[in-house]
Motif scaffolding. Structure first.
Motif, PDB file in Angstrom:
ATOM      1  N   ARG A  12      -2.952   7.003  -2.873  1.00 30.50           N
ATOM      2  CA  ARG A  12      -1.807   6.922  -1.619  1.00 30.50           C
ATOM      3  C   ARG A  12      -1.553   8.236  -1.167  1.00 30.50           C
ATOM      4  N   GLN A  39       0.599   9.034  15.747  1.00 33.02           N
ATOM      5  CA  GLN A  39      -0.451   8.814  15.266  1.00 33.02           C
ATOM      6  C   GLN A  39      -1.107   9.685  14.526  1.00 33.02           C
ATOM      7  N   TYR A  65      -4.035   8.615  11.736  1.00 34.60           N
ATOM      8  CA  TYR A  65      -4.047   7.612  11.068  1.00 34.60           C
ATOM      9  C   TYR A  65      -3.810   6.338  12.263  1.00 34.60           C
ATOM     10  N   GLY A  66      -4.028   5.102  11.464  1.00 33.42           N
ATOM     11  CA  GLY A  66      -3.967   3.898  12.619  1.00 33.42           C
ATOM     12  C   GLY A  66      -2.593   3.648  12.931  1.00 33.42           C
ATOM     13  N   ALA A  69      -0.378   1.717  10.584  1.00 34.44           N
ATOM     14  CA  ALA A  69      -0.695   2.235   9.108  1.00 34.44           C
ATOM     15  C   ALA A  69       0.569   2.475   8.338  1.00 34.44           C
ATOM     16  N   GLY A  70       0.681   2.167   7.031  1.00 35.34           N
ATOM     17  CA  GLY A  70       1.577   2.763   6.094  1.00 35.34           C
ATOM     18  C   GLY A  70       2.856   2.181   6.205  1.00 35.34           C
ATOM     19  N   MET A  83       0.961   5.753   2.576  1.00 37.22           N
ATOM     20  CA  MET A  83      -0.222   4.639   2.888  1.00 37.22           C
ATOM     21  C   MET A  83      -1.383   5.250   2.104  1.00 37.22           C
ATOM     22  N   ARG A  84      -2.430   4.379   2.435  1.00 43.30           N
ATOM     23  CA  ARG A  84      -3.489   4.566   1.320  1.00 43.30           C
ATOM     24  C   ARG A  84      -4.423   5.485   2.277  1.00 43.30           C
ATOM     25  N   SER A  86      -7.530   5.199   2.909  1.00 41.83           N
ATOM     26  CA  SER A  86      -8.246   4.724   3.753  1.00 41.83           C
ATOM     27  C   SER A  86      -7.712   4.298   5.071  1.00 41.83           C
ATOM     28  N   ASP A  87      -6.580   4.382   5.234  1.00 41.45           N
ATOM     29  CA  ASP A  87      -5.981   4.239   6.600  1.00 41.45           C
ATOM     30  C   ASP A  87      -6.047   5.386   7.316  1.00 41.45           C
TER      31      ASP A  87
END
Length: 92
Positions: A12, A39, A65-66, A69-70, A83-84, A86-87
Motif C-alpha cells: 500500500r 486522478q 490512479y483510477g 481507487a483508494g 491504496m494498493r 496496483s491501483d
C-alpha cells in the motif's frame, strides 16, 4: 514535503491528491459542485512491498490512479488516499 505519521503496510501507498482544477483551459471558473475528483497525486509514504513483489513507486513520485481507487483518510487536517500499488496506473 511534510512528514506524515502513517506507515502503509505491504503493497500500500499513501498519496496526497492534487488540487481539483479551478478553471477550464478557456478561463471559465468551475463551481465546487462540478469539479471532478483528481486522478493524480504525490506519493508521501510507501509500504515495504510483498515478499515476491517489491514496490516500484517511491516517496515524491507524481502518479496517476483510477478515479475510484483508494480509501480517503484525514491526518492532521490534511486529506490523503491510501491504496494498493496496483491501483496506480502510471508514474509521471
Amino acid at each position: 514535503m511534510t512528514q506524515v505519521n502513517v506507515r502503509p503496510l505491504a503493497d500500500r501507498v499513501l498519496i496526497k491528491p492534487a488540487e481539483a482544477e479551478q478553471k477550464t483551459a478557456g478561463g471559465i471558473i468551475i463551481p465546487d459542485t462540478a469539479k471532478e475528483k483528481p486522478q493524480r497525486g504525490t506519493v508521501v509514504a510507501v509500504g515495504t512491498g510483498k515478499k515476491d513483489e517489491p514496490l516500484t513507486v517511491k516517496v515524491g513520485d507524481l502518479v496517476l490512479y483510477g478515479k475510484y481507487a483508494g480509501t480517503e483518510i484525514t491526518v492532521d487536517g490534511s486529506d490523503y488516499l491510501i491504496m494498493r500499488e496496483s491501483d496506480i496506473v502510471a508514474i509521471i
